[in-house]
Design a protein around this motif. Sequence first.
Motif, PDB file in Angstrom:
ATOM      1  N   ASN A 291      -0.269 -17.992 -18.914  1.00 35.16           N
ATOM      2  CA  ASN A 291      -0.879 -17.925 -20.153  1.00 35.16           C
ATOM      3  C   ASN A 291      -1.322 -16.097 -20.754  1.00 35.16           C
ATOM      4  OD1 ASN A 291      -2.140 -20.449 -21.029  1.00 35.16           O
ATOM      5  ND2 ASN A 291      -3.756 -20.079 -20.759  1.00 35.16           N
ATOM      6  N   SER A 292      -0.998 -15.372 -19.029  1.00 35.30           N
ATOM      7  CA  SER A 292      -0.999 -14.129 -19.207  1.00 35.30           C
ATOM      8  C   SER A 292      -0.097 -13.616 -19.287  1.00 35.30           C
ATOM      9  CB  SER A 292      -1.377 -13.887 -17.994  1.00 35.30           C
ATOM     10  OG  SER A 292      -1.435 -11.890 -18.058  1.00 35.30           O
ATOM     11  N   LYS A 293       1.092 -14.181 -18.366  1.00 34.47           N
ATOM     12  CA  LYS A 293       2.900 -14.524 -18.368  1.00 34.47           C
ATOM     13  C   LYS A 293       3.099 -14.553 -19.870  1.00 34.47           C
ATOM     14  CE  LYS A 293       3.182 -12.576 -14.644  1.00 34.47           C
ATOM     15  NZ  LYS A 293       2.638 -11.081 -14.395  1.00 34.47           N
ATOM     16  N   LEU A 294       3.142 -15.943 -20.999  1.00 34.18           N
ATOM     17  CA  LEU A 294       3.494 -16.466 -21.667  1.00 34.18           C
ATOM     18  C   LEU A 294       2.891 -14.788 -22.952  1.00 34.18           C
ATOM     19  CD1 LEU A 294       2.494 -19.902 -22.691  1.00 34.18           C
ATOM     20  CD2 LEU A 294       4.974 -18.499 -22.366  1.00 34.18           C
ATOM     21  N   ARG A 295       1.841 -14.474 -22.576  1.00 26.82           N
ATOM     22  CA  ARG A 295       1.385 -13.318 -23.556  1.00 26.82           C
ATOM     23  C   ARG A 295       1.986 -11.604 -23.234  1.00 26.82           C
ATOM     24  NH1 ARG A 295      -4.233 -15.326 -22.696  1.00 26.82           N
ATOM     25  NH2 ARG A 295      -3.805 -13.215 -21.151  1.00 26.82           N
ATOM     26  N   ASP A 296       3.233 -11.767 -22.100  1.00 30.67           N
ATOM     27  CA  ASP A 296       3.501 -10.766 -21.423  1.00 30.67           C
ATOM     28  C   ASP A 296       4.679 -10.613 -21.959  1.00 30.67           C
ATOM     29  OD1 ASP A 296       1.493  -8.846 -20.228  1.00 30.67           O
ATOM     30  OD2 ASP A 296       2.385 -10.008 -17.886  1.00 30.67           O
ATOM     31  N   ASP A 299       7.070 -10.961 -27.126  1.00 26.24           N
ATOM     32  CA  ASP A 299       8.366 -10.325 -27.503  1.00 26.24           C
ATOM     33  C   ASP A 299       9.548 -10.376 -27.616  1.00 26.24           C
ATOM     34  OD1 ASP A 299       6.098  -8.485 -28.344  1.00 26.24           O
ATOM     35  OD2 ASP A 299       6.800  -7.346 -27.195  1.00 26.24           O
ATOM     36  N   LEU A 300       9.806 -10.922 -26.358  1.00 24.64           N
ATOM     37  CA  LEU A 300      11.342 -11.675 -26.228  1.00 24.64           C
ATOM     38  C   LEU A 300      11.308 -13.305 -26.847  1.00 24.64           C
ATOM     39  CD1 LEU A 300      13.546 -11.288 -24.612  1.00 24.64           C
ATOM     40  CD2 LEU A 300      12.771 -11.943 -22.512  1.00 24.64           C
ATOM     41  N   ILE A 301      10.373 -13.423 -26.295  1.00 22.20           N
ATOM     42  CA  ILE A 301      10.137 -15.200 -27.419  1.00 22.20           C
ATOM     43  C   ILE A 301      10.191 -15.141 -29.009  1.00 22.20           C
ATOM     44  CG2 ILE A 301       8.657 -17.227 -27.508  1.00 22.20           C
ATOM     45  CD1 ILE A 301       6.613 -16.407 -25.312  1.00 22.20           C
ATOM     46  N   ASP A 302       9.418 -13.724 -29.766  1.00 21.61           N
ATOM     47  CA  ASP A 302       9.864 -14.153 -30.346  1.00 21.61           C
ATOM     48  C   ASP A 302      10.814 -13.455 -30.928  1.00 21.61           C
ATOM     49  OD1 ASP A 302       6.993 -15.379 -30.959  1.00 21.61           O
ATOM     50  OD2 ASP A 302       6.628 -12.667 -31.242  1.00 21.61           O
ATOM     51  N   ILE A 308       6.934 -22.779 -28.101  1.00 25.74           N
ATOM     52  CA  ILE A 308       6.657 -22.960 -26.461  1.00 25.74           C
ATOM     53  C   ILE A 308       5.609 -23.960 -27.065  1.00 25.74           C
ATOM     54  CG2 ILE A 308       5.294 -21.814 -24.964  1.00 25.74           C
ATOM     55  CD1 ILE A 308       7.796 -20.506 -24.852  1.00 25.74           C
ATOM     56  N   GLN A 309       5.571 -25.189 -26.077  1.00 24.86           N
ATOM     57  CA  GLN A 309       4.867 -26.077 -25.942  1.00 24.86           C
ATOM     58  C   GLN A 309       4.165 -25.976 -24.728  1.00 24.86           C
ATOM     59  OE1 GLN A 309       6.495 -29.892 -27.342  1.00 24.86           O
ATOM     60  NE2 GLN A 309       4.401 -31.017 -26.104  1.00 24.86           N
ATOM     61  N   THR A 310       2.736 -26.209 -24.744  1.00 24.68           N
ATOM     62  CA  THR A 310       1.796 -25.967 -22.934  1.00 24.68           C
ATOM     63  C   THR A 310       1.540 -27.603 -23.698  1.00 24.68           C
ATOM     64  OG1 THR A 310       0.318 -24.480 -24.184  1.00 24.68           O
ATOM     65  CG2 THR A 310       2.237 -23.494 -22.619  1.00 24.68           C
ATOM     66  N   LEU A 327       6.018 -16.417  -9.291  1.00 17.99           N
ATOM     67  CA  LEU A 327       6.949 -17.781  -8.929  1.00 17.99           C
ATOM     68  C   LEU A 327       6.802 -18.201 -10.816  1.00 17.99           C
ATOM     69  CD1 LEU A 327       7.779 -19.949  -8.082  1.00 17.99           C
ATOM     70  CD2 LEU A 327       4.905 -21.387  -7.872  1.00 17.99           C
ATOM     71  N   VAL A 328       5.876 -17.643 -11.659  1.00 19.11           N
ATOM     72  CA  VAL A 328       5.498 -18.305 -12.805  1.00 19.11           C
ATOM     73  C   VAL A 328       6.407 -16.964 -13.884  1.00 19.11           C
ATOM     74  CG1 VAL A 328       3.861 -18.382 -14.654  1.00 19.11           C
ATOM     75  CG2 VAL A 328       2.936 -19.298 -12.314  1.00 19.11           C
ATOM     76  N   ASN A 329       6.463 -15.891 -13.669  1.00 16.14           N
ATOM     77  CA  ASN A 329       6.650 -15.375 -13.894  1.00 16.14           C
ATOM     78  C   ASN A 329       8.985 -15.293 -14.343  1.00 16.14           C
ATOM     79  OD1 ASN A 329       7.437 -12.591 -15.634  1.00 16.14           O
ATOM     80  ND2 ASN A 329       8.253 -12.273 -13.686  1.00 16.14           N
ATOM     81  N   ASN A 330       9.094 -15.938 -13.012  1.00 19.79           N
ATOM     82  CA  ASN A 330      10.416 -16.475 -12.231  1.00 19.79           C
ATOM     83  C   ASN A 330      10.830 -17.256 -13.871  1.00 19.79           C
ATOM     84  OD1 ASN A 330      10.695 -13.483 -11.325  1.00 19.79           O
ATOM     85  ND2 ASN A 330      11.917 -14.386  -9.466  1.00 19.79           N
ATOM     86  N   LEU A 331      10.149 -18.438 -13.413  1.00 15.21           N
ATOM     87  CA  LEU A 331      10.211 -19.083 -14.091  1.00 15.21           C
ATOM     88  C   LEU A 331       9.994 -19.287 -15.447  1.00 15.21           C
ATOM     89  CD1 LEU A 331       7.656 -22.036 -11.706  1.00 15.21           C
ATOM     90  CD2 LEU A 331      10.629 -21.932 -12.146  1.00 15.21           C
TER      91      LEU A 331
END
Length: 417
Positions: A291-296, A299-302, A308-310, A327-331
């Motif tokens: 969740n933290s990485k998705l918030r970071d 901007d790139l996602i938008d 995004i579906q979790t 690991l999570v950030n790179n994936l």
Amino acid sequence: MKLLAQILRYQLVTSMVVLFLGAGLFYVSVRYLIDREANKELFQSQVKVRWQLKHLETLPVYILQLGDSLQLEPVRYPGRSFIRETSMLNLAENEFQPYRQLVFYERALGQWYRVTISKMLLQRQHLMEAVVMTVTFIVTVMLISLLVLNSWLSKRLWKPFYKTLGKLDAYQIQQHETLTFEPQKTLEFDQLNQSVTHLTSRVTTAYQNLKEFTENASHEIQTPLAVILSKIEGLFQDESLTESQLVALSSVSEAANRLGRLNQALLLLTKIENRQFLAGTDPINLVPIINSKLRDLEDLIDQRELSIQTDLQPFGPVIHPALAEILVNNLLTNAIRHNVEKGKIIIILRERILSVRNTGKPLNANPEQLFERFRKESTLSASLGLGLALVKTICEVNGQNLKYDIDNEWHVLTVSW
């Protein structure tokens, strides 16, 4: 213990072969001696019978040895003498018993006779069987005793070797330790331990030198890079620069930034491979990290209009927290960077699996090759080609499995533990 078990197995097979061959050879030898003794007695009886036929006026009707028998049959012509084994009915026992017979021809009282001397072998066979069984039993007991003794001695003799092997299995180069061993009575094992001690000492020294070199090189590279980037920022403030100079300066700035990222990525890879990030004993919950990485990366996602579906459950592997974030950030970064415009990303976290699925273009290469360092699908990409290599290294170091699958338009990276 595999080597010791293999040695014992070979010894057992060899002992069994020797036992059976020895028992068979001993049986044949005893049988030969008994047959030779029986033949000798038959020939002695033949001499007696011939003497009686020549010197007595009546035919002989018996021989002194107990159990032997004599048969005389008149014939017209003599034949060849021979010895054979046969079974005959013993009237006293009322059963067929083994006999050895000598058949020869002799002339007496003006008539040719076929003389058959039969010698009973039953008692001799019983004696032979008793001797063979006794000797075989003694040899079997001796072989079993030798095998048990050899097994015990082998385990005792090989104990220092397996102790050394256990220390090597538990050896951690990150602890900067040199393996030491107690002196052994067996010269070969003592020499082996000394060689292992010297080897681990050299390995520890080389590892420490390499680690220091990597850290120093990274630090020394970062300093001039910071100076270069600072000078570039200052030049950007110079209003006298022409457009072509600004373009060239932008290329230099981009190359310097890329070099800095590359230096940090390679240093991180080296630290991970050297196991400088030691995991704890409890699993890490990946849900807050995701969740933290998705918030970071929002901007790139938008910017790319990705959906995004979790489907997340509070699970995760046993791993160092810093490595879990990498690991999570790179994936996630890989799923965003290599997605299509207005694409989709599906993140699934279960008890023993983390799956990141993203839409994307078809691959022109084997997916497994993307785990190699500096391997990129496109040479025009701004990626360093180290993202998935980092993920792969983290999984290998921590005992997780990483798999890349393609399902039509979906690219699926799965980490299982």
